[in-house]
Design an enzyme around this catalytic site. Structure first.
Site, PDB file in Angstrom:
ATOM      1  N   ALA A  52       0.855  -1.185   0.000  1.00 34.19           N
ATOM      2  CA  ALA A  52       0.000   0.000   0.000  1.00 34.19           C
ATOM      3  C   ALA A  52       0.893   1.237   0.000  1.00 34.19           C
ATOM      4  O   ALA A  52       2.031   1.187   0.478  1.00 34.19           O
ATOM      5  CB  ALA A  52      -0.888  -0.014   1.232  1.00 34.19           C
ATOM      6  N   GLY A  62       0.998  -5.152   0.950  1.00 30.90           N
ATOM      7  CA  GLY A  62      -0.190  -5.377   0.138  1.00 30.90           C
ATOM      8  C   GLY A  62       0.129  -6.009  -1.211  1.00 30.90           C
ATOM      9  O   GLY A  62      -0.740  -6.661  -1.813  1.00 30.90           O
ATOM     10  N   GLU A 118       0.240  -9.585  -0.404  1.00 36.60           N
ATOM     11  CA  GLU A 118      -1.141  -9.994  -0.078  1.00 36.60           C
ATOM     12  C   GLU A 118      -1.992 -10.085  -1.334  1.00 36.60           C
ATOM     13  O   GLU A 118      -2.828 -10.981  -1.462  1.00 36.60           O
ATOM     14  CB  GLU A 118      -1.762  -8.995   0.913  1.00 36.60           C
ATOM     15  CG  GLU A 118      -1.135  -9.088   2.294  1.00 36.60           C
ATOM     16  CD  GLU A 118      -1.586  -7.977   3.214  1.00 36.60           C
ATOM     17  OE1 GLU A 118      -1.299  -6.800   2.915  1.00 36.60           O
ATOM     18  OE2 GLU A 118      -2.214  -8.268   4.243  1.00 36.60           O
ATOM     19  N   GLU A 175       5.295  -4.784   7.096  1.00 42.55           N
ATOM     20  CA  GLU A 175       4.495  -3.787   7.827  1.00 42.55           C
ATOM     21  C   GLU A 175       5.028  -3.534   9.235  1.00 42.55           C
ATOM     22  O   GLU A 175       4.952  -2.425   9.738  1.00 42.55           O
ATOM     23  CB  GLU A 175       3.024  -4.236   7.895  1.00 42.55           C
ATOM     24  CG  GLU A 175       2.266  -4.105   6.580  1.00 42.55           C
ATOM     25  CD  GLU A 175       2.343  -5.348   5.712  1.00 42.55           C
ATOM     26  OE1 GLU A 175       3.250  -6.185   5.920  1.00 42.55           O
ATOM     27  OE2 GLU A 175       1.491  -5.479   4.815  1.00 42.55           O
TER      28      GLU A 175
HETATM   29  C1  HXC Z   1       4.954   4.608  -1.092  1.00 43.49           C
HETATM   30  C2  HXC Z   1       6.906   3.726  -1.932  1.00 43.49           C
HETATM   31  C3  HXC Z   1       6.569   2.447  -1.396  1.00 43.49           C
HETATM   32  C4  HXC Z   1       5.340   2.320  -0.688  1.00 43.49           C
HETATM   33  C5  HXC Z   1       8.478   2.308  -2.404  1.00 43.49           C
HETATM   34  N1  HXC Z   1       8.086   3.580  -2.538  1.00 43.49           N
HETATM   35  N2  HXC Z   1       7.582   1.597  -1.714  1.00 43.49           N
HETATM   36  N3  HXC Z   1       6.087   4.785  -1.782  1.00 43.49           N
HETATM   37  N4  HXC Z   1       4.567   3.437  -0.569  1.00 43.49           N
HETATM   38  N5  HXC Z   1       4.902   1.152  -0.197  1.00 43.49           N
HETATM   39  C6  HXC Z   1       8.795   4.676  -3.221  1.00 43.49           C
HETATM   40  C7  HXC Z   1       9.957   5.190  -2.409  1.00 43.49           C
HETATM   41  O1  HXC Z   1       9.519   6.091  -1.405  1.00 43.49           O
HETATM   42  C8  HXC Z   1      10.785   5.850  -3.483  1.00 43.49           C
HETATM   43  O2  HXC Z   1      10.206   7.099  -3.778  1.00 43.49           O
HETATM   44  C9  HXC Z   1      10.576   4.937  -4.690  1.00 43.49           C
HETATM   45  O3  HXC Z   1       9.372   4.207  -4.427  1.00 43.49           O
HETATM   46  C10 HXC Z   1      11.684   3.943  -4.893  1.00 43.49           C
HETATM   47  O4  HXC Z   1      11.863   3.228  -3.680  1.00 43.49           O
HETATM   48  P1  HXC Z   1      13.296   3.037  -2.967  1.00 43.49           P
HETATM   49  O5  HXC Z   1      13.019   2.706  -1.544  1.00 43.49           O
HETATM   50  O6  HXC Z   1      14.173   4.214  -3.233  1.00 43.49           O
HETATM   51  O7  HXC Z   1      13.864   1.784  -3.754  1.00 43.49           O
HETATM   52  P2  HXC Z   1      14.822   0.627  -3.219  1.00 43.49           P
HETATM   53  O8  HXC Z   1      15.938   1.182  -2.371  1.00 43.49           O
HETATM   54  O9  HXC Z   1      15.180  -0.185  -4.423  1.00 43.49           O
HETATM   55  O10 HXC Z   1      13.902  -0.264  -2.224  1.00 43.49           O
HETATM   56  C11 HXC Z   1      12.752  -0.944  -2.745  1.00 43.49           C
HETATM   57  C12 HXC Z   1      11.855  -1.450  -1.582  1.00 43.49           C
HETATM   58  C13 HXC Z   1      11.569  -0.251  -0.618  1.00 43.49           C
HETATM   59  C14 HXC Z   1      12.588  -2.561  -0.816  1.00 43.49           C
HETATM   60  C15 HXC Z   1      10.600  -2.007  -2.189  1.00 43.49           C
HETATM   61  O11 HXC Z   1      11.053   0.824  -1.380  1.00 43.49           O
HETATM   62  C16 HXC Z   1      10.578  -0.560   0.452  1.00 43.49           C
HETATM   63  O12 HXC Z   1      10.939  -1.160   1.490  1.00 43.49           O
HETATM   64  N6  HXC Z   1       9.332  -0.112   0.305  1.00 43.49           N
HETATM   65  C17 HXC Z   1       8.308  -0.176   1.340  1.00 43.49           C
HETATM   66  C18 HXC Z   1       7.748  -1.560   1.464  1.00 43.49           C
HETATM   67  C19 HXC Z   1       6.702  -1.659   2.572  1.00 43.49           C
HETATM   68  O13 HXC Z   1       6.969  -1.330   3.737  1.00 43.49           O
HETATM   69  N7  HXC Z   1       5.494  -2.105   2.196  1.00 43.49           N
HETATM   70  C20 HXC Z   1       4.362  -2.245   3.144  1.00 43.49           C
HETATM   71  C21 HXC Z   1       3.439  -1.091   3.009  1.00 43.49           C
HETATM   72  S1  HXC Z   1       2.076  -1.221   4.109  1.00 43.49           S
HETATM   73  P3  HXC Z   1      11.095   8.442  -3.925  1.00 43.49           P
HETATM   74  O14 HXC Z   1      10.079   9.511  -4.132  1.00 43.49           O
HETATM   75  O15 HXC Z   1      11.901   8.565  -2.686  1.00 43.49           O
HETATM   76  O16 HXC Z   1      11.931   8.179  -5.146  1.00 43.49           O
HETATM   77  C22 HXC Z   1       0.975  -2.270   3.368  1.00 43.49           C
HETATM   78  C23 HXC Z   1      -0.260  -2.587   4.149  1.00 43.49           C
HETATM   79  C24 HXC Z   1      -1.369  -3.111   3.286  1.00 43.49           C
HETATM   80  O17 HXC Z   1       1.196  -2.728   2.312  1.00 43.49           O
HETATM   81  C25 HXC Z   1      -2.680  -3.113   4.014  1.00 43.49           C
HETATM   82  C26 HXC Z   1      -3.880  -2.858   3.131  1.00 43.49           C
HETATM   83  C27 HXC Z   1      -4.576  -1.568   3.352  1.00 43.49           C
END
Ligand code: HXC
Length: 257
Positions: free
Chosen positions: A65, A108, A111, A131
């Site tokens: 998400a 997500g 998921e 998460e």
């Molecule tokens: C918003 C995101 C994002 C996310 C990545 N980006 N994941 N933006 N939401 N979930 C954005 C980063 O901020 C960044 O933007 C760009 O994408 C590239 O990401 P980087 O982190 O610079 O890339 P990298 O170093 O290669 O790492 C990739 C990654 C990392 C491992 C996927 O981005 C990451 O850990 N993302 C978050 C994953 C996460 O925590 N997901 C769970 C979300 S909660 P900028 O603008 O800085 O370039 C969830 C709950 C669901 O999913 C429940 C349902 C409602």
């Protein structure tokens, strides 16, 4: 609906939806989620489409998400927007949906992939529920589906300790159906979808419904659902054709009736 965050294509009889926010690792914001489910509904109701694939790009299927969209939300915002309920719509799609996953399938994204009917993964696919690292837990079914698919211990480790599964691990533990080279993962998913599309359509639908019952009901209820679907198929032309073709030693000609 005009799409800005996904791409759609019908290849042969396979409907392909590509998540397309590469600048955000295909994080699901509201727009992308709305468009994704609109496209799934459209393909589900399009007779030219026999099966559906959802994919991302080589680097990311979806990183979950959109954290930036949720960061300041209150519980009332989350409930009011029905954020989690939006994800439940995957369960209403009747046709087979295959996730073609390369790179990150996180939160997500993971998921969503495990909510699809089957998964074709590239060798670089990585599945995880990070998460916990941002102070929450999975909200779109991760705790429940992973526990059912992988068992308690591994699910606990993924959800509590951010254990990520590589593609070979995901195959070993039964999370994905096949792992293929990254340069051909979408082609492999299309070939898989075409195999399914060549089967008796109503039986495929009943098969999907019956297997899903195993995730949603008790064994007794699931067995009832299977029996009902099994008997119902004897009212179809395809059942008569399938059995006749076997006896006549020829290929069946499915009608979808
Ligand atoms: C918003 C995101 C994002 C996310 C990545 N980006 N994941 N933006 N939401 N979930 C954005 C980063 O901020 C960044 O933007 C760009 O994408 C590239 O990401 P980087 O982190 O610079 O890339 P990298 O170093 O290669 O790492 C990739 C990654 C990392 C491992 C996927 O981005 C990451 O850990 N993302 C978050 C994953 C996460 O925590 N997901 C769970 C979300 S909660 P900028 O603008 O800085 O370039 C969830 C709950 C669901 O999913 C429940 C349902 C409602």
């Amino acid at each position: 609906m005009t799409y800005t965050s996904i791409l759609t294509e019908i290849r042969g009889r396979i409907g392909i939806v590509t998540l397309n926010r590469p600048q955000a690792m295909n994080a699901f914001n509201t727009a992308m989620l709305t468009e994704l489910f609109d496209a799934l509904d459209v393909y589900d109701n399009d007779e030219r489409v026999g099966a559906i694939i959802v994919t991302g790009n080589e680097k990311a299927f979806a990183a979950g998400a959109d954290i930036k969209e949720m960061a300041e939300a209150t519980p009332f915002d989350m409930i009011g927007q029905g954020r989690v309920e939006k994800w439940d719509r995957i369960r209403t799609i009747k046709k087979v949906v295959i996730a073609a996953v390369s790179g990150w399938a996180l939160g997500g994204g993971c998921e969503f992939a495990i909510s699809c009917d089957m998964i074709v993964a590239s060798e670089t696919a990585k599945f995880g529920q990070p998460e916990i690292t941002i102070g929450v837990i999975p909200g779109a079914g991760g705790t429940q589906r992973l526990a059912r698919l992988l068992g308690k211990n591994l699910a606990m480790e993924m959800v509590i300790n951010n254990r990520t599964l590589t593609a070979p691990e995901a195959l070993q533990f039964g999370l994905v159906n096949r792992v293929v080279p990254v340069d051909g993962y979408l082609t492999a998913a299309v070939a898989f979808a075409e195999e399914i599309d060549a089967r008796a359509p109503l039986a495929v639908r009943m098969a999907k419904d019956s297997v899903n019952a195993a995730f949603e009901t008790t064994l007794a209820e699931g067995l009832k659902a299977e029996k009902r679907n099994f008997y119902t198929l004897f009212s179809t032309e395809d059942q008569k054709e399938g059995m006749k073709a076997f006896i006549e030693k020829r290929k069946p000609n499915w009608k979808g009736r």
